[in-house]
Design an enzyme around this catalytic site. Structure first.
Site, PDB file in Angstrom:
ATOM      1  N   GLU A   8       0.814  -1.210   0.000  1.00  0.00           N
ATOM      2  CA  GLU A   8       0.000   0.000   0.000  1.00  0.00           C
ATOM      3  C   GLU A   8       0.853   1.269   0.000  1.00  0.00           C
ATOM      4  O   GLU A   8       0.613   2.194   0.759  1.00  0.00           O
ATOM      5  CB  GLU A   8      -0.941   0.007   1.210  1.00  0.00           C
ATOM      6  CG  GLU A   8      -1.909  -1.148   1.202  1.00  0.00           C
ATOM      7  CD  GLU A   8      -2.958  -1.086   2.307  1.00  0.00           C
ATOM      8  OE1 GLU A   8      -4.096  -1.470   2.040  1.00  0.00           O
ATOM      9  OE2 GLU A   8      -2.633  -0.652   3.425  1.00  0.00           O
ATOM     10  N   ASP A  36      -8.339  -9.038   4.417  1.00  0.00           N
ATOM     11  CA  ASP A  36      -8.123  -7.890   5.291  1.00  0.00           C
ATOM     12  C   ASP A  36      -9.191  -7.774   6.373  1.00  0.00           C
ATOM     13  O   ASP A  36     -10.094  -6.949   6.251  1.00  0.00           O
ATOM     14  CB  ASP A  36      -8.100  -6.605   4.449  1.00  0.00           C
ATOM     15  CG  ASP A  36      -7.589  -5.423   5.243  1.00  0.00           C
ATOM     16  OD1 ASP A  36      -7.082  -5.634   6.352  1.00  0.00           O
ATOM     17  OD2 ASP A  36      -7.700  -4.291   4.739  1.00  0.00           O
ATOM     18  N   GLU A  60     -12.708  -1.947  11.940  1.00  0.00           N
ATOM     19  CA  GLU A  60     -12.692  -1.267  10.643  1.00  0.00           C
ATOM     20  C   GLU A  60     -13.805  -1.744   9.716  1.00  0.00           C
ATOM     21  O   GLU A  60     -14.452  -0.945   9.051  1.00  0.00           O
ATOM     22  CB  GLU A  60     -11.325  -1.481   9.970  1.00  0.00           C
ATOM     23  CG  GLU A  60     -11.244  -0.900   8.571  1.00  0.00           C
ATOM     24  CD  GLU A  60      -9.889  -1.101   7.911  1.00  0.00           C
ATOM     25  OE1 GLU A  60      -8.977  -1.652   8.559  1.00  0.00           O
ATOM     26  OE2 GLU A  60      -9.744  -0.703   6.739  1.00  0.00           O
TER      27      GLU A  60
HETATM   28  O1  GCW Z   1      -6.942  -2.855   6.800  1.00  0.00           O
HETATM   29  C1  GCW Z   1      -6.165  -2.118   5.924  1.00  0.00           C
HETATM   30  C2  GCW Z   1      -6.486  -0.716   6.281  1.00  0.00           C
HETATM   31  C3  GCW Z   1      -5.314   0.227   6.211  1.00  0.00           C
HETATM   32  C4  GCW Z   1      -4.141  -0.407   6.952  1.00  0.00           C
HETATM   33  C5  GCW Z   1      -3.776  -1.705   6.241  1.00  0.00           C
HETATM   34  C6  GCW Z   1      -2.650  -2.457   6.934  1.00  0.00           C
HETATM   35  C7  GCW Z   1      -2.447   0.582   8.307  1.00  0.00           C
HETATM   36  O2  GCW Z   1      -7.550  -0.259   5.500  1.00  0.00           O
HETATM   37  O3  GCW Z   1      -5.721   1.424   6.805  1.00  0.00           O
HETATM   38  O4  GCW Z   1      -3.039   0.448   7.052  1.00  0.00           O
HETATM   39  O5  GCW Z   1      -4.882  -2.570   6.226  1.00  0.00           O
HETATM   40  O6  GCW Z   1      -2.961  -3.375   7.685  1.00  0.00           O
HETATM   41  O7  GCW Z   1      -1.496  -2.153   6.718  1.00  0.00           O
END
Ligand code: GCW
Length: 721
Positions: free
Chosen positions: A308, A382, A410
């Site tokens: 990311e 995720d 989240e």
């Molecule tokens: O869950 C996703 C999130 C990001 C997060 C990423 C991660 C810290 O949307 O906000 O970044 O995973 O775990 O690195």
């Protein structure tokens, strides 16, 4: 005049009563309310009326202070400090070094390791006492918290024979907190770290944070975001971090930092951050030497690399092992460790994002230095409401793997929803990888049993913020609590954890505990049902990840959209990850792979994770897939409504403030559940072309209405996807 005075007195009394009932949640599960059962109250007072507790270290002092506070508040008791038991009812606490009595329990001391403890009732010369013994002050501290818990939960102090030690060595919180005090995916206010007032000002909240964590056995914290800011590693911040470390140390909590891989360039002025470059290696060595001058027991680094947009070794043509090992080498002399995250996806258009971490990391098994642990999320996508266990568990036998859970919600309605996460945590821990035949559970991978690793770790992405009750939703506290308890012992049941948490946090009244425990135990499945039933996943609105967005089809990259994951079309719905599709199933051991490969043998709750299934497919219930989907969404909403009904009956059983807060939050959850249900079903109906039968509460708006709902300024986003 007399009447007036009486009136005022009566009013004050009433006010006092109301105030006594109010509870803002700040004390978490450490409320230490007066024991209300008279028989128990007297019995407890008799059992601990004398104290032998020499405290010569900061940790023992903290343990003793906690014990004294707890006993005073719960039993109105200040035990007499004595040097030998002159009467029955003596509590002895200490290590082999501070207490001769404790030193006499060699077998127990041998069994409990560095962090364990025993609590034992003994009778000598007709006098009964209770002994809390451990090898270290930290063990004594944990034992004290357990004794206090026994009293808080109306347990018995008779014939105690407790022997406890943690199954996992490093039990960490990960804070995704930024230096500007915003919190990525944080829904409970701003960061509790007041960087601009550190190092001088130590907010008392830091101490309460440490107490709460110690009470559930958490022994480490990464205080900054994995989307890291290199400034955290500058001298100015290290001094602040050191002040936090000093505050946490007496409570047995080590401090860790995230390391931004490009820090040598950003704050070091170097041209490169290539891990094989001698200048870069020297920069990190000097940096680590510096860190240890401020924090002599610094735990190590957590790194998110090449994911990311974060920099990493691949930026320089190196691999994850090159990056992790370079940091491991410089931390090694200090016994520091590197927690290297496996949450990676950087391919431009992956055929299946679920496969990427495995593909990148499995080939590196055996190449990591001994003080590197690879940190793997519970599932491959995720933190979805439900995911199958991550295929990396069991797949890297030579590498210690840490579990990463998300405590902050989240994808589970933020701090607006009541979702008790212990069942989610347990589901992964109890999953069988078959790595070494039947019984090779994820829990055994994590606790080192399966491959004999001694470096073991678990991490939970924190839901803590500056809100007065710490977690936004009063029941968010239960997830922090449950995470810590399971980190200590993955074998504990969700039920037992909920039970003790409810007793400590609210009341020992069974007419409250039993129904509310049921709410908690059902709440995760309820959320799955109204959000992503039958294995659906990643269908939330863009950006904030709060409401539904099954229609999201344009988001920068395909694997950020919803349509990429549910693949609904006129034929059916679901992601074909079987051997006829992306073949993600091949990443599991044969027993698991074969089960997931076929529609008939895939557990129903993961069906659409692994298969694209026809709308008219006949489910085991005899219903078509479409009808089954409809029923799950309706069941989800119905369960939220029954949660509300049950909760409303709890009026008067607990303080009105928290009762009302939960009641109102459940109203939000109910409305949100209806929105999820209607949005998803109306949208999927455009493909299935099948009705929501008469007799079902019909959607109150059309699809266009739901598509137009905007979730503006969702907390926890701060410009991130
Ligand atoms: O869950 C996703 C999130 C990001 C997060 C990423 C991660 C810290 O949307 O906000 O970044 O995973 O775990 O690195």
């Amino acid at each position: 005049m007399r009447r007036k005075i009486c009136y005022v007195i009566a009013l004050l009394g009433l006010l006092h009563l109301v105030q006594a009932k109010a509870d803002n949640g700040y004390r978490l599960w450490l409320r230490y309310e007066r024991v209300t059962d008279n028989a128990l109250y007297n019995n407890y007072r008799q059992s601990v009326k004398q104290l032998i507790f020499p405290a010569n270290s900061p940790t023992l002092k903290a343990a003793k202070a906690e014990l004294q506070t707890g006993l005073l508040q719960m039993l109105n008791l200040q035990p007499a400090e004595v040097s030998s038991a002159t009467t029955s009812g003596t509590l002895v606490a200490g290590t082999a070094l501070t207490s001769k009595t404790v030193a006499g329990y060699q077998a127990q001391l041998k069994a409990i390791g560095d962090e364990g403890y025993f609590i034992k009732s003994v009778a000598a010369n007709g006098k009964s006492s209770i002994i809390i013994g451990a090898n270290t002050g930290k063990g004594v501290l944990y034992g004290v918290f357990n004794l206090l818990k026994l009293i808080q939960t109306n347990g018995s102090l008779q014939q105690l024979n407790v022997i406890e030690s943690p199954k996992i060595k490093l039990r960490l919180l990960n804070h995704w907190d930024n230096l500007d005090r915003t919190v990525e995916r944080g829904y409970a206010g701003s960061s509790i770290w007041k960087w601009h007032k550190l190092p001088q000002y130590i907010d008392p909240r830091y101490i309460d944070y440490a107490r709460a964590n110690a009470s559930i056995g958490i022994n480490g914290t990464v205080v900054n975001n994995v989307n890291a800011n290199a400034l955290s590693l500058t001298k100015d911040y290290l001094i602040k971090v050191a002040a936090l470390a000093n505050t946490f140390r007496p409570y047995g909590i080590k401090l860790y930092l995230t390391a931004r891989f490009s820090a040598p360039v950003e704050i070091g002025g170097l041209k490169t951050a290539d891990p094989l470059d001698a200048g870069v290696q020297k920069w990190w060595k000097d940096k680590v030497d510096e860190i240890y001058t401020y924090i002599p027991d610094f735990g190590g680094f957590l790194v998110k690399a090449n994911s990311e947009g974060q920099p990493g070794p691949q930026t320089y043509g190196r691999n994850h092992a090159d990056g992790a090992n370079m940091l491991a080498d410089v931390l090694k002399p200090y016994n520091g460790i590197v927690m290297w995250r496996a949450f990676v996806y950087d391919d431009k258009v992956p055929d299946d994002r679920a496969k990427q971490a495995y593909n990148e990391f499995k080939p590196l098994d055996g190449q990591f230095k001994s003080n590197v642990i690879v940190q793997v999320k519970n599932g491959a996508i995720d933190f979805q409401p439900r995911e199958p266990f991550h295929p990396l568990f069991g797949a890297m036998p030579k590498t210690p793997l840490a579990m990463e859970y998300q405590i902050t919600q989240e994808y589970l309605g933020f701090s607006n929803y009541l979702v008790y996460l212990a069942p989610l945590f347990k589901e992964t821990l109890d999953s069988d990888t078959y790595a070494k035949g039947k019984g090779s559970t994820v829990a055994k991978v994590i606790d080192g049993q399966l491959e004999g690793h001694s470096l073991t770790a678990i991490a939970g992405v924190s839901n803590i913020g500056s809100d007065v009750n710490w977690t936004g939703h009063p029941f968010g506290q239960a997830n922090w609590y449950a995470y810590g308890r399971l980190a200590w012992n993955p074998n504990l049941s969700s039920d037992a954890i909920a039970d003790e948490w409810l007793r400590m946090t609210f009341t020992n009244d069974a007419s409250f505990i039993n129904p509310v425990k049921q709410i908690m135990l059902n709440s995760r499945e309820t959320a799955v049902n109204f959000m992503t039933p039958l294995g659906l996943h990643h269908m939330m609105s863009m950006g904030g990840h709060y409401g539904p967005g099954p229609w999201v089809s344009n988001a920068g990259r395909p694997d950020w959209t919803s349509v990429y994951y549910h693949k609904a079309d006129s034929a059916g719905i679901g992601f074909n990850r079987s051997s006829t599709g992306s073949n993600a199933v091949a990443q599991y051991y044969p027993e698991v792979r074969n089960r997931f490969d076929k529609i008939e043998t895939t557990p129903q709750e993961l069906l659409l994770w692994f298969h694209h299934v026809s709308w008219n497919y006949t489910m085991p219930s005899g219903k078509t897939l479409w009808m089954e989907l409809v029923d799950h969404y309706y069941a989800g909403v119905d369960s939220v409504r029954s949660m509300q009904k049950t909760w409303n009956l709890m009026h008067g059983k607990i303080d009105n403030s928290r009762f009302e807060e939960v009641k109102q939050l459940l109203q939000i959850q109910e409305q949100s559940a209806v929105t999820w249900r209607n949005s998803c079903l109306l949208y999927f109906q455009t493909f299935s072309k099948q009705p929501i039968l008469a007799g079902y509460e019909q959607p109150d708006h059309d699809l266009a209405y739901y598509k137009n709902i905007q979730y503006l300024f969702a907390p926890g986003t701060h410009g991130v996807q």
